[in-house]
Motif scaffolding. Structure first.
Motif, PDB file in Angstrom:
ATOM      1  N   ILE A  77      40.157 100.873  14.592  1.00 41.48           N
ATOM      2  CA  ILE A  77      40.462  99.447  14.638  1.00 41.48           C
ATOM      3  C   ILE A  77      39.151  98.679  14.817  1.00 41.48           C
ATOM      4  N   GLY A  78      38.904  97.721  13.942  1.00 38.28           N
ATOM      5  CA  GLY A  78      37.744  96.842  14.100  1.00 38.28           C
ATOM      6  C   GLY A  78      38.017  95.860  15.230  1.00 38.28           C
ATOM      7  N   ILE A  79      37.001  95.596  16.054  1.00 35.65           N
ATOM      8  CA  ILE A  79      37.164  94.649  17.157  1.00 35.65           C
ATOM      9  C   ILE A  79      36.070  93.596  17.103  1.00 35.65           C
ATOM     10  N   ASP A  80      36.410  92.396  17.584  1.00 38.08           N
ATOM     11  CA  ASP A  80      35.435  91.304  17.568  1.00 38.08           C
ATOM     12  C   ASP A  80      34.556  91.357  18.813  1.00 38.08           C
ATOM     13  N   PHE A 117      34.019  99.172  16.851  1.00 37.03           N
ATOM     14  CA  PHE A 117      35.223  99.853  16.406  1.00 37.03           C
ATOM     15  C   PHE A 117      35.836 100.647  17.554  1.00 37.03           C
ATOM     16  N   LYS A 118      37.169 100.614  17.630  1.00 37.05           N
ATOM     17  CA  LYS A 118      37.915 101.512  18.511  1.00 37.05           C
ATOM     18  C   LYS A 118      38.265 102.736  17.682  1.00 37.05           C
ATOM     19  N   LEU A 119      37.879 103.902  18.166  1.00 33.33           N
ATOM     20  CA  LEU A 119      38.263 105.152  17.528  1.00 33.33           C
ATOM     21  C   LEU A 119      39.276 105.820  18.448  1.00 33.33           C
ATOM     22  N   ILE A 120      40.501 105.921  17.985  1.00 32.61           N
ATOM     23  CA  ILE A 120      41.590 106.457  18.800  1.00 32.61           C
ATOM     24  C   ILE A 120      41.951 107.840  18.274  1.00 32.61           C
ATOM     25  N   ARG A 121      41.709 108.848  19.110  1.00 34.34           N
ATOM     26  CA  ARG A 121      42.041 110.230  18.765  1.00 34.34           C
ATOM     27  C   ARG A 121      43.446 110.553  19.257  1.00 34.34           C
TER      28      ARG A 121
END
Length: 175
Positions: free
Chosen positions: A56-59, A94-98
Motif C-alpha cells: 500500500i502506498g502511503i502519503d 510503502f506498507k509491505l504487509i506479509r
C-alpha cells in the motif's frame, strides 16, 4: 463525382499528415519503476517468496493512498515512485504487509505483519524524443525500514544506486 474526389483527397491528406514520430512506441523505455527482490536472510543469494504480500502506498502523513499489490505470493516487486520536483530529494513510502489475510471489513487480521519502507531519491527528467516527451530517472537511491517489535524485513541492500531502467533489481530486501 466532384464531392467524392474532394473527400478522397481530404482523407489522403489526413493520413499523410500524421508523422511516424507522433506516436510513442510501446518499446520505448519510459519512467522506470523501482524493482525490489526478496531474498533469504539465512542465505543472501537465495530468492525467497513473501506469502500473501500486500503493498500500500502511503502519503507523508502516513495515510493509505492506494493498494498497489494485493495478496500475492512473490519474490519480486515493481513499484512506482512519486515525482515531485526535479533535482530535489523526494521520498515514496510503502506498507509491505506479509501474510496479508484480511477480515470481512478488509482490514489486516492479527496474523499479518506490516513493515514500512521509505525510499529516498533525486528525480531527473530526461528527454526521450518528440513523441514520448520526457521520462524520469531516479538518482541516489536510499531505503530505510521503519523498525518495530515484529519486523519481518531484516536487512536490505541497494544493488543499483541510479534507476534508469527495469532490467535488474534495484534493491534487495532480506527476510
Amino acid at each position: 463525382m466532384k464531392r467524392t474526389s474532394v473527400l478522397l483527397l481530404l482523407l489522403i491528406g489526413l493520413v499523410y499528415t500524421c508523422e511516424r514520430d507522433d506516436i510513442c512506441p510501446e518499446s520505448t523505455a519510459t519512467t522506470p519503476r523501482l524493482i525490489i527482490e526478496f531474498n533469504d536472510i539465512a542465505n543472501f543469494e537465495d530468492s525467497k517468496n513473501v506469502r500473501q504480500l500486500t503493498v500500500i502506498g502511503i502519503d507523508d502523513e502516513g495515510n493509505n493512498v492506494n493498494t498497489l499489490i494485493s495478496r500475492t505470493t512473490t519474490n519480486e516487486l515493481a513499484l512506482p515512485l512519486r515525482i515531485v520536483t526535479e533535482g530535489e530529494n523526494t521520498t515514496s513510502r510503502f506498507k509491505l504487509i506479509r501474510d496479508a489475510d484480511f477480515d470481512s471489513d478488509n482490514n489486516p487480521n492479527t496474523t499479518s505483519n506490516t513493515d514500512i519502507i521509505t525510499i529516498t531519491y533525486i528525480p531527473e527528467f530526461v528527454y526521450v524524443n518528440r513523441a514520448c516527451g520526457f521520462k524520469s530517472i531516479f538518482n541516489s537511491i536510499g531505503v530505510e525500514i521503519e523498525s518495530d517489535d515484529n519486523q519481518w524485513i531484516l536487512g536490505r541492500t541497494i544493488n543499483i544506486e541510479n534507476i534508469e531502467n527495469e532490467l535488474n533489481a534495484h534493491i534487495t530486501l532480506f527476510h
